[in-house]
Design an enzyme around this catalytic site. Sequence first.
Site, PDB file in Angstrom:
ATOM      1  N   ARG A  52       0.677  -1.419   0.210  1.00 39.72           N
ATOM      2  CA  ARG A  52       0.110  -0.212  -0.111  1.00 39.72           C
ATOM      3  C   ARG A  52       0.768   1.491  -0.088  1.00 39.72           C
ATOM      4  O   ARG A  52       1.130   2.030  -0.584  1.00 39.72           O
ATOM      5  CB  ARG A  52      -0.900   0.249   1.279  1.00 39.72           C
ATOM      6  CG  ARG A  52      -1.465   1.234   1.141  1.00 39.72           C
ATOM      7  CD  ARG A  52      -2.872   0.851   2.718  1.00 39.72           C
ATOM      8  NE  ARG A  52      -3.757   2.367   2.515  1.00 39.72           N
ATOM      9  CZ  ARG A  52      -3.812   3.143   3.136  1.00 39.72           C
ATOM     10  NH1 ARG A  52      -3.370   3.193   4.051  1.00 39.72           N
ATOM     11  NH2 ARG A  52      -4.681   4.381   3.464  1.00 39.72           N
ATOM     12  N   HIS A  56       0.675   4.668  -2.616  1.00 40.88           N
ATOM     13  CA  HIS A  56       0.083   5.934  -2.493  1.00 40.88           C
ATOM     14  C   HIS A  56       0.964   6.406  -2.445  1.00 40.88           C
ATOM     15  O   HIS A  56       1.510   7.903  -2.529  1.00 40.88           O
ATOM     16  CB  HIS A  56       0.146   5.669  -0.468  1.00 40.88           C
ATOM     17  CG  HIS A  56      -1.419   5.088  -0.289  1.00 40.88           C
ATOM     18  ND1 HIS A  56      -1.809   6.651   0.672  1.00 40.88           N
ATOM     19  CD2 HIS A  56      -2.152   4.324  -1.051  1.00 40.88           C
ATOM     20  CE1 HIS A  56      -3.310   5.423   0.731  1.00 40.88           C
ATOM     21  NE2 HIS A  56      -3.256   4.602  -0.394  1.00 40.88           N
ATOM     22  N   ASN A  86      -2.642   9.036   4.509  1.00 42.60           N
ATOM     23  CA  ASN A  86      -2.061   8.593   5.065  1.00 42.60           C
ATOM     24  C   ASN A  86      -1.895   8.242   6.734  1.00 42.60           C
ATOM     25  O   ASN A  86      -1.358   7.164   6.902  1.00 42.60           O
ATOM     26  CB  ASN A  86      -0.665   8.484   4.508  1.00 42.60           C
ATOM     27  CG  ASN A  86      -0.987   8.880   2.528  1.00 42.60           C
ATOM     28  OD1 ASN A  86      -0.903   8.242   2.817  1.00 42.60           O
ATOM     29  ND2 ASN A  86      -0.077   9.305   2.021  1.00 42.60           N
ATOM     30  N   HIS A 184      -6.786  -5.437  -1.584  1.00 42.51           N
ATOM     31  CA  HIS A 184      -7.377  -5.752  -0.223  1.00 42.51           C
ATOM     32  C   HIS A 184      -7.852  -7.077   0.048  1.00 42.51           C
ATOM     33  O   HIS A 184      -7.865  -7.511   0.833  1.00 42.51           O
ATOM     34  CB  HIS A 184      -9.016  -5.386  -0.623  1.00 42.51           C
ATOM     35  CG  HIS A 184      -8.248  -3.427  -1.165  1.00 42.51           C
ATOM     36  ND1 HIS A 184      -9.925  -2.674  -1.552  1.00 42.51           N
ATOM     37  CD2 HIS A 184      -7.697  -2.902  -0.880  1.00 42.51           C
ATOM     38  CE1 HIS A 184      -8.678  -1.486  -1.271  1.00 42.51           C
ATOM     39  NE2 HIS A 184      -7.894  -1.542  -1.331  1.00 42.51           N
TER      40      HIS A 184
END
Length: 352
Positions: A52, A56, A86, A184
């Site tokens: 992740r 990001h 975040n 996910h």
Amino acid sequence: MLLSLLAALLSATACLDFGFYDTRCPNAEAIVQQTVAAAFGNNSGVAPALIRMHFHDCFVRGCDGSVLIDSMPPGSGTAEKDAFPNNPSLRFFEVVDNAKAALEAQCPGVVSCADILAFAARDSVVLAGGLGYQVPAGRRDGNISLAGNTTDLPPPFANATQLVQMFAKKNLTLEDMVVLSGAHTIGVSHCSSFAGVPNNPGDRLYNFSGSADGIDPSLSKAYAFLLKSICPSNSSRFFPNTTTLMDLITPTKFDNKYYVGLQNNLGLFKSDAALLTNATMKSLVASFARSEGTWKSKFAKSMLKMGEIEVLTGTQGEIRRNCRVINPTSTAGARNVIARSGSSGFTGVAAS
């Protein structure tokens, strides 16, 4: 003079290469892999967190390691990592720090933080049960980190049209979007991404617009009641660190059960459920639910594409000595940019 200009131009527009560090730091990828594996052995949550983090990083100013930069002292502005999408959901920055420290000890000033993060994400996929893939390197580190830029991150309440547009902005296709959403299948999310926050457009449990009971009708009622027990109304206000697993079926395995769950209304976020609202996306979900091998193969390819978003190469950017801090020669200019940015009003994004 002309030759010097051409050389500089070629250097500035250089592409990423496989085996980029073979000569200058031949153990670079092995050092990163060993660092990630050691951290994963202590906490398997390292894998989804680093995947992740790479996502990001790449969606904000490109894959330049800007998500790793710490905010300046109070009053000087807020960096990406401390923007709402975040913080507190991104974690395990220390794994990148440890890999960087080991590399600086062996090859000082050679391996960029952006490349470390790309390698670490790949290693995390493998450790969690996904397919390995070669990562081209040569990314340089950016020296700007703005909280306000995190609006480029797809929020957990995005609909199908918004998701396609946000991925297309980064030269990723509709298929890439559905494929990468499969990340996910591991990891956790804070309650604030799907429930319990006043005026939260992502609230699927308590105040869903047009629903008599306040529950999103695209969410399994049994699952909704389970989530309510984990995330009571306004739980993020009283329990800001409350999290839940994103994949109810096999939460720690990098497999295709995320897509199986979607077909049974077990997608945690609005953005998950959105994948069933478009015929093309729904067909892809069904395909990946049927064939784990197909999805894993496509996931590796989409990760490679994502890892090339707006990269800095050649003489652009810098090679940060400390992934949290811009090199001293560029700190002053960056401080001015960050100070003007302020904090982001963005409302949140999924998972960690």
